[in-house]
Design an enzyme around this catalytic site. Structure first.
Site, PDB file in Angstrom:
ATOM      1  N   SER A  79       0.857  -1.193   0.000  1.00 19.16           N
ATOM      2  CA  SER A  79       0.000   0.000   0.000  1.00 19.16           C
ATOM      3  C   SER A  79       0.885   1.231   0.000  1.00 19.16           C
ATOM      4  O   SER A  79       2.033   1.185   0.449  1.00 19.16           O
ATOM      5  CB  SER A  79      -0.959  -0.019   1.197  1.00 19.16           C
ATOM      6  OG  SER A  79      -0.244  -0.228   2.395  1.00 19.16           O
ATOM      7  N   GLU A 110       0.934   5.571   0.537  1.00 18.53           N
ATOM      8  CA  GLU A 110       0.210   6.695   1.165  1.00 18.53           C
ATOM      9  C   GLU A 110       0.582   8.037   0.522  1.00 18.53           C
ATOM     10  O   GLU A 110       1.744   8.304   0.244  1.00 18.53           O
ATOM     11  CB  GLU A 110       0.587   6.695   2.650  1.00 18.53           C
ATOM     12  CG  GLU A 110       0.024   7.856   3.447  1.00 18.53           C
ATOM     13  CD  GLU A 110       0.339   7.706   4.936  1.00 18.53           C
ATOM     14  OE1 GLU A 110       0.251   6.575   5.476  1.00 18.53           O
ATOM     15  OE2 GLU A 110       0.689   8.721   5.555  1.00 18.53           O
ATOM     16  N   GLY A 135      -5.015  11.393  15.507  1.00 17.21           N
ATOM     17  CA  GLY A 135      -4.530  12.644  14.909  1.00 17.21           C
ATOM     18  C   GLY A 135      -3.891  13.527  15.963  1.00 17.21           C
ATOM     19  O   GLY A 135      -3.945  13.243  17.166  1.00 17.21           O
ATOM     20  N   ASP A 136      -3.229  14.565  15.496  1.00 19.95           N
ATOM     21  CA  ASP A 136      -2.585  15.541  16.385  1.00 19.95           C
ATOM     22  C   ASP A 136      -3.058  16.922  15.974  1.00 19.95           C
ATOM     23  O   ASP A 136      -2.815  17.325  14.837  1.00 19.95           O
ATOM     24  CB  ASP A 136      -1.053  15.504  16.208  1.00 19.95           C
ATOM     25  CG  ASP A 136      -0.458  14.194  16.680  1.00 19.95           C
ATOM     26  OD1 ASP A 136      -0.761  13.807  17.828  1.00 19.95           O
ATOM     27  OD2 ASP A 136       0.280  13.574  15.908  1.00 19.95           O
ATOM     28  N   TYR A 187       3.044   1.567  16.825  1.00 19.36           N
ATOM     29  CA  TYR A 187       4.314   2.274  17.082  1.00 19.36           C
ATOM     30  C   TYR A 187       5.367   1.321  17.640  1.00 19.36           C
ATOM     31  O   TYR A 187       5.478   1.156  18.861  1.00 19.36           O
ATOM     32  CB  TYR A 187       4.057   3.444  18.055  1.00 19.36           C
ATOM     33  CG  TYR A 187       3.047   4.415  17.484  1.00 19.36           C
ATOM     34  CD1 TYR A 187       3.466   5.492  16.711  1.00 19.36           C
ATOM     35  CD2 TYR A 187       1.689   4.199  17.666  1.00 19.36           C
ATOM     36  CE1 TYR A 187       2.537   6.352  16.138  1.00 19.36           C
ATOM     37  CE2 TYR A 187       0.754   5.052  17.085  1.00 19.36           C
ATOM     38  CZ  TYR A 187       1.189   6.119  16.329  1.00 19.36           C
ATOM     39  OH  TYR A 187       0.269   6.956  15.742  1.00 19.36           O
ATOM     40  N   HIS A 239       4.661   5.235  20.985  1.00 14.24           N
ATOM     41  CA  HIS A 239       4.147   6.573  20.665  1.00 14.24           C
ATOM     42  C   HIS A 239       4.832   7.598  21.568  1.00 14.24           C
ATOM     43  O   HIS A 239       5.022   7.348  22.762  1.00 14.24           O
ATOM     44  CB  HIS A 239       2.619   6.586  20.882  1.00 14.24           C
ATOM     45  CG  HIS A 239       1.983   7.853  20.438  1.00 14.24           C
ATOM     46  ND1 HIS A 239       1.763   8.904  21.293  1.00 14.24           N
ATOM     47  CD2 HIS A 239       1.561   8.259  19.219  1.00 14.24           C
ATOM     48  CE1 HIS A 239       1.201   9.907  20.614  1.00 14.24           C
ATOM     49  NE2 HIS A 239       1.063   9.538  19.356  1.00 14.24           N
ATOM     50  N   PHE A 285      10.876  15.445  10.778  1.00 15.98           N
ATOM     51  CA  PHE A 285       9.724  14.543  10.951  1.00 15.98           C
ATOM     52  C   PHE A 285       9.946  13.591  12.107  1.00 15.98           C
ATOM     53  O   PHE A 285       9.067  13.335  12.919  1.00 15.98           O
ATOM     54  CB  PHE A 285       9.577  13.637   9.730  1.00 15.98           C
ATOM     55  CG  PHE A 285       8.732  14.191   8.637  1.00 15.98           C
ATOM     56  CD1 PHE A 285       7.662  15.024   8.891  1.00 15.98           C
ATOM     57  CD2 PHE A 285       8.996  13.843   7.317  1.00 15.98           C
ATOM     58  CE1 PHE A 285       6.891  15.507   7.866  1.00 15.98           C
ATOM     59  CE2 PHE A 285       8.240  14.330   6.280  1.00 15.98           C
ATOM     60  CZ  PHE A 285       7.188  15.162   6.552  1.00 15.98           C
ATOM     61  N   HIS A 343       3.958  -0.843   3.676  1.00 17.49           N
ATOM     62  CA  HIS A 343       3.166   0.369   3.419  1.00 17.49           C
ATOM     63  C   HIS A 343       4.165   1.510   3.249  1.00 17.49           C
ATOM     64  O   HIS A 343       4.939   1.800   4.172  1.00 17.49           O
ATOM     65  CB  HIS A 343       2.235   0.642   4.612  1.00 17.49           C
ATOM     66  CG  HIS A 343       1.479   1.939   4.507  1.00 17.49           C
ATOM     67  ND1 HIS A 343       0.290   2.048   3.825  1.00 17.49           N
ATOM     68  CD2 HIS A 343       1.743   3.175   5.003  1.00 17.49           C
ATOM     69  CE1 HIS A 343      -0.157   3.306   3.904  1.00 17.49           C
ATOM     70  NE2 HIS A 343       0.712   4.010   4.609  1.00 17.49           N
TER      71      HIS A 343
HETATM   72  P1  FAD Z   1      -4.066   6.591  19.746  1.00 13.05           P
HETATM   73  O1  FAD Z   1      -4.096   5.145  19.400  1.00 13.05           O
HETATM   74  O2  FAD Z   1      -5.308   7.196  20.296  1.00 13.05           O
HETATM   75  O3  FAD Z   1      -2.844   6.817  20.751  1.00 13.05           O
HETATM   76  C1  FAD Z   1      -2.372   8.123  21.053  1.00 13.05           C
HETATM   77  C2  FAD Z   1      -1.675   8.153  22.405  1.00 13.05           C
HETATM   78  O4  FAD Z   1      -2.630   8.051  23.446  1.00 13.05           O
HETATM   79  C3  FAD Z   1      -0.680   7.023  22.645  1.00 13.05           C
HETATM   80  O5  FAD Z   1       0.362   7.529  23.445  1.00 13.05           O
HETATM   81  C4  FAD Z   1      -1.486   5.983  23.418  1.00 13.05           C
HETATM   82  O6  FAD Z   1      -0.684   5.175  24.256  1.00 13.05           O
HETATM   83  C5  FAD Z   1      -2.439   6.865  24.228  1.00 13.05           C
HETATM   84  N1  FAD Z   1      -3.787   6.271  24.369  1.00 13.05           N
HETATM   85  C6  FAD Z   1      -4.475   5.599  23.418  1.00 13.05           C
HETATM   86  N2  FAD Z   1      -5.703   5.244  23.859  1.00 13.05           N
HETATM   87  C7  FAD Z   1      -5.787   5.707  25.112  1.00 13.05           C
HETATM   88  C8  FAD Z   1      -6.812   5.680  26.103  1.00 13.05           C
HETATM   89  N3  FAD Z   1      -7.995   5.105  25.845  1.00 13.05           N
HETATM   90  N4  FAD Z   1      -6.557   6.274  27.311  1.00 13.05           N
HETATM   91  C9  FAD Z   1      -5.359   6.875  27.555  1.00 13.05           C
HETATM   92  N5  FAD Z   1      -4.348   6.929  26.651  1.00 13.05           N
HETATM   93  C10 FAD Z   1      -4.563   6.360  25.443  1.00 13.05           C
HETATM   94  N6  FAD Z   1      -2.204  11.901  11.669  1.00 13.05           N
HETATM   95  C11 FAD Z   1      -3.098  12.695  11.048  1.00 13.05           C
HETATM   96  O7  FAD Z   1      -3.450  13.753  11.585  1.00 13.05           O
HETATM   97  N7  FAD Z   1      -3.648  12.364   9.836  1.00 13.05           N
HETATM   98  C12 FAD Z   1      -3.324  11.200   9.200  1.00 13.05           C
HETATM   99  O8  FAD Z   1      -3.841  10.926   8.115  1.00 13.05           O
HETATM  100  C13 FAD Z   1      -2.380  10.323   9.834  1.00 13.05           C
HETATM  101  N8  FAD Z   1      -2.065   9.129   9.288  1.00 13.05           N
HETATM  102  C14 FAD Z   1      -1.236   8.266   9.977  1.00 13.05           C
HETATM  103  C15 FAD Z   1      -1.010   6.974   9.454  1.00 13.05           C
HETATM  104  C16 FAD Z   1      -0.199   6.068  10.143  1.00 13.05           C
HETATM  105  C17 FAD Z   1       0.002   4.687   9.563  1.00 13.05           C
HETATM  106  C18 FAD Z   1       0.425   6.451  11.362  1.00 13.05           C
HETATM  107  C19 FAD Z   1       1.321   5.497  12.097  1.00 13.05           C
HETATM  108  C20 FAD Z   1       0.188   7.715  11.892  1.00 13.05           C
HETATM  109  C21 FAD Z   1      -0.645   8.627  11.226  1.00 13.05           C
HETATM  110  N9  FAD Z   1      -0.945   9.893  11.740  1.00 13.05           N
HETATM  111  C22 FAD Z   1      -1.837  10.724  11.092  1.00 13.05           C
HETATM  112  C23 FAD Z   1      -0.321  10.336  12.996  1.00 13.05           C
HETATM  113  C24 FAD Z   1      -1.181  10.005  14.217  1.00 13.05           C
HETATM  114  O9  FAD Z   1      -2.403  10.698  14.143  1.00 13.05           O
HETATM  115  C25 FAD Z   1      -0.394  10.434  15.444  1.00 13.05           C
HETATM  116  O10 FAD Z   1       0.696   9.579  15.634  1.00 13.05           O
HETATM  117  C26 FAD Z   1      -1.206  10.580  16.735  1.00 13.05           C
HETATM  118  O11 FAD Z   1      -0.370  11.190  17.716  1.00 13.05           O
HETATM  119  C27 FAD Z   1      -1.694   9.287  17.345  1.00 13.05           C
HETATM  120  O12 FAD Z   1      -2.692   8.720  16.627  1.00 13.05           O
HETATM  121  P2  FAD Z   1      -3.203   7.227  17.013  1.00 13.05           P
HETATM  122  O13 FAD Z   1      -4.365   6.947  16.146  1.00 13.05           O
HETATM  123  O14 FAD Z   1      -2.081   6.292  16.992  1.00 13.05           O
HETATM  124  O15 FAD Z   1      -3.661   7.504  18.523  1.00 13.05           O
END
Ligand code: FAD
Length: 284
Positions: free
Chosen positions: A6, A8, A98-99, A135, A139, A206, A256
């Site tokens: 895949s 991106e 997301g961030d 990660y 993370h 990055f 990917h």
């Molecule tokens: P989560 O899985 O929610 O985790 C985030 C943090 O919170 C981690 O430290 C985790 O340990 C902690 N956590 C998770 N769940 C809980 C909970 N229930 N209670 C307390 N703590 C918790 N960003 C974008 O904005 N747009 C994109 O299109 C994008 N694409 C990406 C694609 C890939 C393959 C990857 C690896 C990253 C991408 N990102 C993107 C970046 C991503 O949004 C960031 O890394 C963001 O900081 C974390 O997203 P996540 O979905 O992993 O978060």
């Protein structure tokens, strides 16, 4: 064995960037990837542009996979987006937290990706294959590796089918992560995210932001090339191809690529791996 592939893209800001991306995509089409994915700015900042590219990709006959980040969003907004994805015939989503850019308030109803995954499943059943982020080097905001692992497992239990990792250059980090989650009873495929090396400065920036480690031997070598683009390219191709070889040999189910909207390095890596064209979407 079929290796999943895949690729991106991010949505360009200009008409020129869009046109260029179309050309790069046409070159990558020769690889017959399983899907092309398109990133989604946190808080919906790229919503219209992400949709436009997803539509173009689908019209070209490929499986188009939008990313969807939930931070700063409401359940109603996410529901509407899912309805639009369904109407476009989308079958897979990359579901993320997301961030938000610094300074932007974290208003919104969903805080973590597990809540998004749970909501997508509750609203749409099995309509979408849900891909989440993983990660191997943990993370950057995680309290500890154990806490991050627990959070990842929770996200999978909420209904994720597959995960794509943050990029890394140390294959052992990937194997260690896979071992840890298998011990925790998680069986979904973990696809390594691969970042080809275009520019050392961009990569360093990055990597600092997303917590990906550039091993010292690579950093020192890349630094020594300064602005010598050809040497950076040659070194990066060798290092990343070797990483991919090790990952695939060690059982990674696919690759990917973070393309940065550029085709040539991915085409060359796949050529070196002997994976120029495999099954997947129709050739253009
Ligand atoms: P989560 O899985 O929610 O985790 C985030 C943090 O919170 C981690 O430290 C985790 O340990 C902690 N956590 C998770 N769940 C809980 C909970 N229930 N209670 C307390 N703590 C918790 N960003 C974008 O904005 N747009 C994109 O299109 C994008 N694409 C990406 C694609 C890939 C393959 C990857 C690896 C990253 C991408 N990102 C993107 C970046 C991503 O949004 C960031 O890394 C963001 O900081 C974390 O997203 P996540 O979905 O992993 O978060």
């Amino acid at each position: 064995m079929n290796t999943e592939l895949s690729i991106e893209f991010f949505p360009p800001q200009t008409a020129e960037g869009l046109l260029k991306l179309k050309g790069e995509r046409a070159r990558l089409a020769a690889l017959k990837p399983d899907f092309f994915s398109v990133t989604y700015g946190a808080g919906g900042s790229t919503r219209a542009r992400t949709f436009a590219i997803v539509k173009e990709i689908a019209a070209e006959g490929f499986d188009a996979v939008p990313h969807l980040s939930c931070v700063g969003s409401t359940y109603t907004g996410i529901r509407e987006t899912l309805e639009e994805f369904s109407a476009l015939g989308i079958r897979r989503i990359v579901a993320l937290r997301g961030d938000l850019p610094s300074g932007m308030a974290e208003a919104g109803e969903l805080r973590y990706a597990n809540e998004l995954v749970e909501f997508i499943r509750a609203e749409t059943g099995d309509a979408f294959r849900i891909i989440v982020a993983a990660y191997p080097e943990w993370h950057p905001q995680a309290k500890s590796p154990e806490a991050d692992l627990r959070n990842f497992v929770r996200k999978v239990r909420a209904g994720a089918d597959e995960a794509i990792t943050q990029y890394f250059y140390n294959a052992d980090a990937y194997f260690h992560f896979v071992e840890k989650i298998r011990d925790a009873g998680v069986e979904i495929p973990i696809i390594p995210g691969i970042m080809p090396i275009v520019s050392f400065h961009k990569l360093a920036r990055f990597s600092d932001a997303c917590g990906a480690d550039i091993p010292r031997w690579m950093r020192r070598q890349l630094e020594s090339y300064a602005d010598d683009v050809e040497s950076i390219r040659a070194f990066g191709l060798d290092a990343v191809t070797r990483l991919c070889e090790r990952l695939l040999k060690g059982g990674a189910p696919g690759l990917h690529f973070y393309s940065m909207n550029q085709a040539s390095l991915i085409l060359e890596i796949q050529r070196r791996l002997g994976l120029e064209a495999q099954s997947g979407a129709p050739a253009q």
